[in-house]
Write a protein that holds these residues in place. Sequence first.
Motif, short mmCIF file in Angstrom:
data_model
loop_
_atom_site.label_atom_id
_atom_site.label_comp_id
_atom_site.label_asym_id
_atom_site.label_seq_id
_atom_site.Cartn_x
_atom_site.Cartn_y
_atom_site.Cartn_z
N SER A 2 36.34 30.88 -19.39
CA SER A 2 35.17 30.51 -19.99
C SER A 2 33.98 31.26 -19.51
CB SER A 2 34.78 29.01 -19.67
OG SER A 2 34.93 28.84 -18.41
N GLN A 5 33.56 34.40 -21.25
CA GLN A 5 33.26 34.11 -22.67
C GLN A 5 31.86 33.86 -22.53
OE1 GLN A 5 35.89 30.57 -23.45
NE2 GLN A 5 37.13 31.86 -24.74
N ASP A 6 31.31 33.17 -21.68
CA ASP A 6 29.83 33.14 -21.31
C ASP A 6 29.18 34.49 -21.10
OD1 ASP A 6 30.26 30.50 -21.81
OD2 ASP A 6 30.14 29.96 -19.72
N GLN A 7 29.87 35.12 -20.23
CA GLN A 7 29.40 36.68 -19.98
C GLN A 7 29.04 37.36 -21.34
OE1 GLN A 7 32.07 37.64 -16.92
NE2 GLN A 7 30.52 37.32 -15.52
N VAL A 8 30.11 37.58 -22.07
CA VAL A 8 29.98 38.27 -23.36
C VAL A 8 29.09 37.83 -24.34
CG1 VAL A 8 31.47 39.22 -25.33
CG2 VAL A 8 32.64 39.26 -23.18
N ARG A 9 28.89 36.50 -24.38
CA ARG A 9 27.92 35.69 -25.10
C ARG A 9 26.54 36.22 -24.95
NH1 ARG A 9 29.38 30.50 -24.36
NH2 ARG A 9 30.97 31.08 -25.75
N SER A 10 26.42 36.11 -23.60
CA SER A 10 25.07 36.43 -22.81
C SER A 10 24.78 38.08 -23.24
CB SER A 10 24.89 36.35 -21.38
OG SER A 10 24.98 35.09 -21.23
N ILE A 12 25.94 39.87 -25.71
CA ILE A 12 25.82 39.73 -27.30
C ILE A 12 24.38 39.54 -27.66
CG2 ILE A 12 26.15 39.10 -29.65
CD1 ILE A 12 29.19 39.15 -28.49
N GLU A 13 23.86 38.59 -26.91
CA GLU A 13 22.47 38.06 -27.17
C GLU A 13 21.37 39.02 -26.76
OE1 GLU A 13 22.62 34.00 -25.00
OE2 GLU A 13 23.69 33.15 -26.69
N ARG A 17 26.83 45.21 -26.60
CA ARG A 17 28.33 45.05 -27.32
C ARG A 17 29.38 44.75 -26.03
NH1 ARG A 17 27.96 49.66 -31.72
NH2 ARG A 17 26.73 48.75 -32.91
N TYR A 20 36.22 40.60 -24.45
CA TYR A 20 37.01 40.03 -23.40
C TYR A 20 38.32 40.08 -23.58
CZ TYR A 20 36.17 35.50 -25.80
OH TYR A 20 36.18 34.75 -26.69
#
Length: 86
Positions: A2, A5-10, A12-13, A17, A20
Amino acid sequence: ISLMQDQVRSLIEMGIRGAYLNSSLTPRQLALATERAKAGTYKIIYVAPERLCTPEFLKFDLYTPPNRRSRTEAAESGVSVQKVLL
């Protein structure tokens, strides 16, 4: 997982690019992420410890120049690798 996932989501925001590679991905998702990484799509890739010694990752890693790598330690989930693909 998780945390990645949170780091990649951040990322992307923020318009960066990222991806994970961990056990939450299906084989198809893993293949697609690896293909995109080879194509230079991502700036940062987080790799879970269980993926580090897989034949697929080792082959991918073999072709990534050493100056494009950095390693960090995640507080809760052990060691993760960030491949910085600039």
